[in-house]
Design a protein around this motif. Structure first.
Motif, PDB file in Angstrom:
ATOM      1  N   VAL A  19       0.485  36.336   7.693  1.00  0.00           N
ATOM      2  CA  VAL A  19      -0.576  35.620   6.990  1.00  0.00           C
ATOM      3  C   VAL A  19      -0.613  34.192   7.523  1.00  0.00           C
ATOM      4  CG1 VAL A  19      -1.403  34.795   4.757  1.00  0.00           C
ATOM      5  CG2 VAL A  19      -0.351  37.060   4.934  1.00  0.00           C
ATOM      6  N   PHE A  20      -1.780  33.781   8.026  1.00  0.00           N
ATOM      7  CA  PHE A  20      -1.942  32.455   8.615  1.00  0.00           C
ATOM      8  C   PHE A  20      -2.688  31.549   7.639  1.00  0.00           C
ATOM      9  CE2 PHE A  20      -1.129  35.204  12.166  1.00  0.00           C
ATOM     10  CZ  PHE A  20      -0.431  34.415  13.083  1.00  0.00           C
ATOM     11  N   ALA A  21      -2.062  30.434   7.268  1.00  0.00           N
ATOM     12  CA  ALA A  21      -2.637  29.496   6.306  1.00  0.00           C
ATOM     13  C   ALA A  21      -2.903  28.155   6.988  1.00  0.00           C
ATOM     14  CB  ALA A  21      -1.686  29.310   5.120  1.00  0.00           C
ATOM     15  N   HIS A  22      -4.136  27.685   6.911  1.00  0.00           N
ATOM     16  CA  HIS A  22      -4.554  26.470   7.618  1.00  0.00           C
ATOM     17  C   HIS A  22      -4.201  25.196   6.842  1.00  0.00           C
ATOM     18  CE1 HIS A  22      -7.910  25.664   4.855  1.00  0.00           C
ATOM     19  NE2 HIS A  22      -8.128  26.972   4.855  1.00  0.00           N
ATOM     20  N   GLY A  23      -4.332  24.065   7.517  1.00  0.00           N
ATOM     21  CA  GLY A  23      -4.013  22.782   6.920  1.00  0.00           C
ATOM     22  C   GLY A  23      -5.203  22.089   6.290  1.00  0.00           C
ATOM     23  N   PHE A  24      -4.977  20.866   5.839  1.00  0.00           N
ATOM     24  CA  PHE A  24      -6.010  20.061   5.180  1.00  0.00           C
ATOM     25  C   PHE A  24      -7.217  19.850   6.093  1.00  0.00           C
ATOM     26  CE2 PHE A  24      -7.964  15.882   4.771  1.00  0.00           C
ATOM     27  CZ  PHE A  24      -8.428  15.922   3.474  1.00  0.00           C
ATOM     28  N   GLY A  25      -8.409  20.011   5.525  1.00  0.00           N
ATOM     29  CA  GLY A  25      -9.639  19.749   6.252  1.00  0.00           C
ATOM     30  C   GLY A  25      -9.993  20.784   7.293  1.00  0.00           C
ATOM     31  N   CYS A  26      -9.260  21.875   7.329  1.00  0.00           N
ATOM     32  CA  CYS A  26      -9.478  22.905   8.349  1.00  0.00           C
ATOM     33  C   CYS A  26      -9.929  24.214   7.710  1.00  0.00           C
ATOM     34  CB  CYS A  26      -8.199  23.114   9.158  1.00  0.00           C
ATOM     35  SG  CYS A  26      -7.643  21.637  10.042  1.00  0.00           S
ATOM     36  N   ALA A  27      -9.987  25.260   8.501  1.00  0.00           N
ATOM     37  CA  ALA A  27     -10.349  26.595   8.028  1.00  0.00           C
ATOM     38  C   ALA A  27      -9.656  27.598   8.943  1.00  0.00           C
ATOM     39  CB  ALA A  27     -11.870  26.794   8.049  1.00  0.00           C
ATOM     40  N   GLN A  28      -9.825  28.885   8.633  1.00  0.00           N
ATOM     41  CA  GLN A  28      -9.089  29.925   9.353  1.00  0.00           C
ATOM     42  C   GLN A  28      -9.404  29.971  10.848  1.00  0.00           C
ATOM     43  OE1 GLN A  28     -10.913  34.120   8.708  1.00  0.00           O
ATOM     44  NE2 GLN A  28     -11.249  33.053   6.769  1.00  0.00           N
ATOM     45  N   GLU A  29     -10.570  29.448  11.254  1.00  0.00           N
ATOM     46  CA  GLU A  29     -10.920  29.465  12.682  1.00  0.00           C
ATOM     47  C   GLU A  29      -9.929  28.660  13.519  1.00  0.00           C
ATOM     48  OE1 GLU A  29     -14.172  31.089  10.591  1.00  0.00           O
ATOM     49  OE2 GLU A  29     -13.184  29.154  10.236  1.00  0.00           O
ATOM     50  N   MET A  30      -9.195  27.755  12.900  1.00  0.00           N
ATOM     51  CA  MET A  30      -8.223  26.960  13.639  1.00  0.00           C
ATOM     52  C   MET A  30      -7.097  27.820  14.216  1.00  0.00           C
ATOM     53  SD  MET A  30      -9.166  23.829  13.733  1.00  0.00           S
ATOM     54  CE  MET A  30     -10.334  22.715  12.962  1.00  0.00           C
ATOM     55  N   TRP A  31      -6.969  29.061  13.729  1.00  0.00           N
ATOM     56  CA  TRP A  31      -5.922  29.966  14.219  1.00  0.00           C
ATOM     57  C   TRP A  31      -6.442  30.897  15.316  1.00  0.00           C
ATOM     58  CZ3 TRP A  31      -1.254  28.648  13.109  1.00  0.00           C
ATOM     59  CH2 TRP A  31      -0.938  28.062  11.870  1.00  0.00           C
ATOM     60  N   ARG A  32      -7.660  30.713  15.766  1.00  0.00           N
ATOM     61  CA  ARG A  32      -8.295  31.704  16.649  1.00  0.00           C
ATOM     62  C   ARG A  32      -7.590  31.868  17.996  1.00  0.00           C
ATOM     63  NH1 ARG A  32     -11.017  27.021  17.165  1.00  0.00           N
ATOM     64  NH2 ARG A  32     -11.571  26.320  19.277  1.00  0.00           N
ATOM     65  N   LEU A  33      -6.813  30.869  18.425  1.00  0.00           N
ATOM     66  CA  LEU A  33      -6.134  30.951  19.720  1.00  0.00           C
ATOM     67  C   LEU A  33      -4.715  31.496  19.604  1.00  0.00           C
ATOM     68  CD1 LEU A  33      -7.251  27.507  21.225  1.00  0.00           C
ATOM     69  CD2 LEU A  33      -8.348  29.751  21.473  1.00  0.00           C
ATOM     70  N   VAL A  34      -4.235  31.643  18.380  1.00  0.00           N
ATOM     71  CA  VAL A  34      -2.859  32.103  18.158  1.00  0.00           C
ATOM     72  C   VAL A  34      -2.815  33.451  17.454  1.00  0.00           C
ATOM     73  CG1 VAL A  34      -0.735  31.626  16.875  1.00  0.00           C
ATOM     74  CG2 VAL A  34      -1.827  29.797  18.187  1.00  0.00           C
ATOM     75  N   ALA A  35      -3.512  33.572  16.344  1.00  0.00           N
ATOM     76  CA  ALA A  35      -3.425  34.789  15.521  1.00  0.00           C
ATOM     77  C   ALA A  35      -3.739  36.069  16.283  1.00  0.00           C
ATOM     78  CB  ALA A  35      -4.327  34.652  14.294  1.00  0.00           C
ATOM     79  N   PRO A  36      -4.788  36.118  17.119  1.00  0.00           N
ATOM     80  CA  PRO A  36      -5.090  37.375  17.821  1.00  0.00           C
ATOM     81  C   PRO A  36      -3.971  37.847  18.743  1.00  0.00           C
ATOM     82  CG  PRO A  36      -6.990  35.911  17.858  1.00  0.00           C
ATOM     83  CD  PRO A  36      -5.841  35.102  17.348  1.00  0.00           C
ATOM     84  N   GLU A  37      -3.105  36.925  19.168  1.00  0.00           N
ATOM     85  CA  GLU A  37      -2.004  37.298  20.051  1.00  0.00           C
ATOM     86  C   GLU A  37      -0.974  38.184  19.351  1.00  0.00           C
ATOM     87  OE1 GLU A  37      -1.846  36.661  23.325  1.00  0.00           O
ATOM     88  OE2 GLU A  37      -3.863  35.834  23.068  1.00  0.00           O
ATOM     89  N   PHE A  38      -1.053  38.264  18.033  1.00  0.00           N
ATOM     90  CA  PHE A  38      -0.102  39.082  17.279  1.00  0.00           C
ATOM     91  C   PHE A  38      -0.721  40.394  16.794  1.00  0.00           C
ATOM     92  CE2 PHE A  38       1.473  34.756  17.020  1.00  0.00           C
ATOM     93  CZ  PHE A  38       2.829  34.925  17.271  1.00  0.00           C
ATOM     94  N   GLU A  39      -1.979  40.626  17.096  1.00  0.00           N
ATOM     95  CA  GLU A  39      -2.679  41.783  16.544  1.00  0.00           C
ATOM     96  C   GLU A  39      -2.176  43.119  17.072  1.00  0.00           C
ATOM     97  OE1 GLU A  39      -6.791  40.936  17.266  1.00  0.00           O
ATOM     98  OE2 GLU A  39      -6.995  39.728  15.446  1.00  0.00           O
ATOM     99  N   ARG A  40      -1.594  43.144  18.258  1.00  0.00           N
ATOM    100  CA  ARG A  40      -1.158  44.430  18.827  1.00  0.00           C
ATOM    101  C   ARG A  40       0.006  45.033  18.058  1.00  0.00           C
ATOM    102  NH1 ARG A  40       3.396  43.299  21.989  1.00  0.00           N
ATOM    103  NH2 ARG A  40       3.511  41.177  22.834  1.00  0.00           N
ATOM    104  N   ASP A  41       0.812  44.198  17.386  1.00  0.00           N
ATOM    105  CA  ASP A  41       1.960  44.755  16.669  1.00  0.00           C
ATOM    106  C   ASP A  41       2.133  44.213  15.253  1.00  0.00           C
ATOM    107  OD1 ASP A  41       2.560  42.264  17.641  1.00  0.00           O
ATOM    108  OD2 ASP A  41       4.502  42.789  18.481  1.00  0.00           O
ATOM    109  N   HIS A  42       1.136  43.482  14.763  1.00  0.00           N
ATOM    110  CA  HIS A  42       1.197  42.953  13.404  1.00  0.00           C
ATOM    111  C   HIS A  42      -0.137  43.157  12.699  1.00  0.00           C
ATOM    112  CE1 HIS A  42       5.083  40.760  13.522  1.00  0.00           C
ATOM    113  NE2 HIS A  42       4.821  40.637  14.814  1.00  0.00           N
ATOM    114  N   ARG A  43      -0.082  43.235  11.393  1.00  0.00           N
ATOM    115  CA  ARG A  43      -1.296  43.198  10.588  1.00  0.00           C
ATOM    116  C   ARG A  43      -1.577  41.722  10.311  1.00  0.00           C
ATOM    117  NH1 ARG A  43      -2.305  45.966   4.619  1.00  0.00           N
ATOM    118  NH2 ARG A  43      -4.591  45.996   4.724  1.00  0.00           N
ATOM    119  N   VAL A  44      -2.645  41.205  10.855  1.00  0.00           N
ATOM    120  CA  VAL A  44      -2.934  39.778  10.824  1.00  0.00           C
ATOM    121  C   VAL A  44      -3.949  39.463   9.733  1.00  0.00           C
ATOM    122  CG1 VAL A  44      -3.955  37.868  12.125  1.00  0.00           C
ATOM    123  CG2 VAL A  44      -2.368  39.444  13.254  1.00  0.00           C
TER     124      VAL A  44
END
Length: 262
Positions: A19-44
């Motif tokens: 589960v990816f939780a963003h910081g102040f003033g941000c939104a989930q799109e801030m994880w777009r360069l990291v979170a997909p890298e875990f999709e092959r073996d994790h439920r993201v």
């Protein structure tokens, strides 16, 4: 809460949930360069805190979100609604402390914490360096009250800390500007005036502290403090500078998290 927090689920259905939780003033799109890298073996799982991004702004309750506990309760609700277990919670900045609170309130639900640029208390105290004096924080909040757009433009380069990459600063400034001004003011006070130092020794799950170099929001002394207070934690010093390594150095950030998870 799935619609309330604009929850998005991707990756391997049978993989360990992250589960990816963003910081102040941000939104989930801030994880777009990291979170997909875990999709092959994790439920993201990605989501927006209430008041941010595409969340349901009508659900914003100043009373509930008058402390970080309200945000921690939402994280727990999201995990339970998705029937998650052994969750790896990756929290950036203030969401690192939200993760600490969530893990304490729902023991057994979370299996690991990844803190990206954590700061349990931004204000300097006797024997503790948080990075800001009381006067600094007061001026920061007064500036936000007076001119939300001007504050966003001035604060984004400080947070991002990569002056040679203006596109990153522009993205962060735009994210700040899109936040409802009243909610931004309230969340800023909750963030910058919080003190979660006493919660750190209670963490009982494997924890990674990702510390950036030259981070104006969470100085290196803070990362060392968090590491010392969370028993058995791993401290990884990144070459990345600034406060948002998931945007400025996604490959290094991903590699550090994978090394921790084994």
């Amino acid at each position: 809460m799935i619609a309330r927090n604009r929850v998005r689920v991707s990756g391997a259905d049978d993989g360990r949930p992250m589960v990816f939780a963003h910081g102040f003033g941000c939104a989930q799109e801030m994880w777009r360069l990291v979170a997909p890298e875990f999709e092959r073996d994790h439920r993201v799982v990605r989501f927006d805190h209430v008041g941010a991004g595409g969340s349901d702004l009508s659900a914003y309750d100043p009373g509930k979100y008058g402390s970080l506990d309200g945000y921690a309760a939402d994280v727990i609700e999201i995990c339970r609604a998705l029937d998650l277990d052994d969750v790896v919670l990756v929290g950036h900045s203030v969401s690192a402390m939200i993760g600490v609170l969530a893990a304490a309130r729902a023991p057994g639900l979370f299996g690991a914490l990844v803190m990206v640029g954590p700061n349990p208390r931004y204000v300097d105290d006797e024997g503790y360096t948080g990075g800001f004096s009381r006067e600094d924080v007061a001026a920061l909040l007064e500036s936000l009250d007076a001119n939300h757009l001007g504050w966003s433009a001035a604060m984004a380069p400080v947070v991002m800390g990569n002056p040679d990459r203006p596109e990153l600063t522009a993205e962060l400034a735009d994210s700040f500007c899109r936040t409802d001004p009243d909610i931004a003011r309230h969340f800023a006070r909750v963030t910058f005036l919080s003190d979660n130092r006493a919660d750190l020794p209670g963490v009982r799950v494997p924890t990674l502290v990702l510390q950036c170099s030259a981070d104006a929001i969470a100085p290196e002394a803070v990362g060392r403090y968090v590491h010392e207070q969370v028993r058995g934690s791993v401290l990884t010093q990144l070459r990345a500078t600034g406060h948002c390594p998931h945007l400025s150095a996604p490959a290094e950030t991903t590699a550090a998290i994978r090394a921790f998870l084994g």
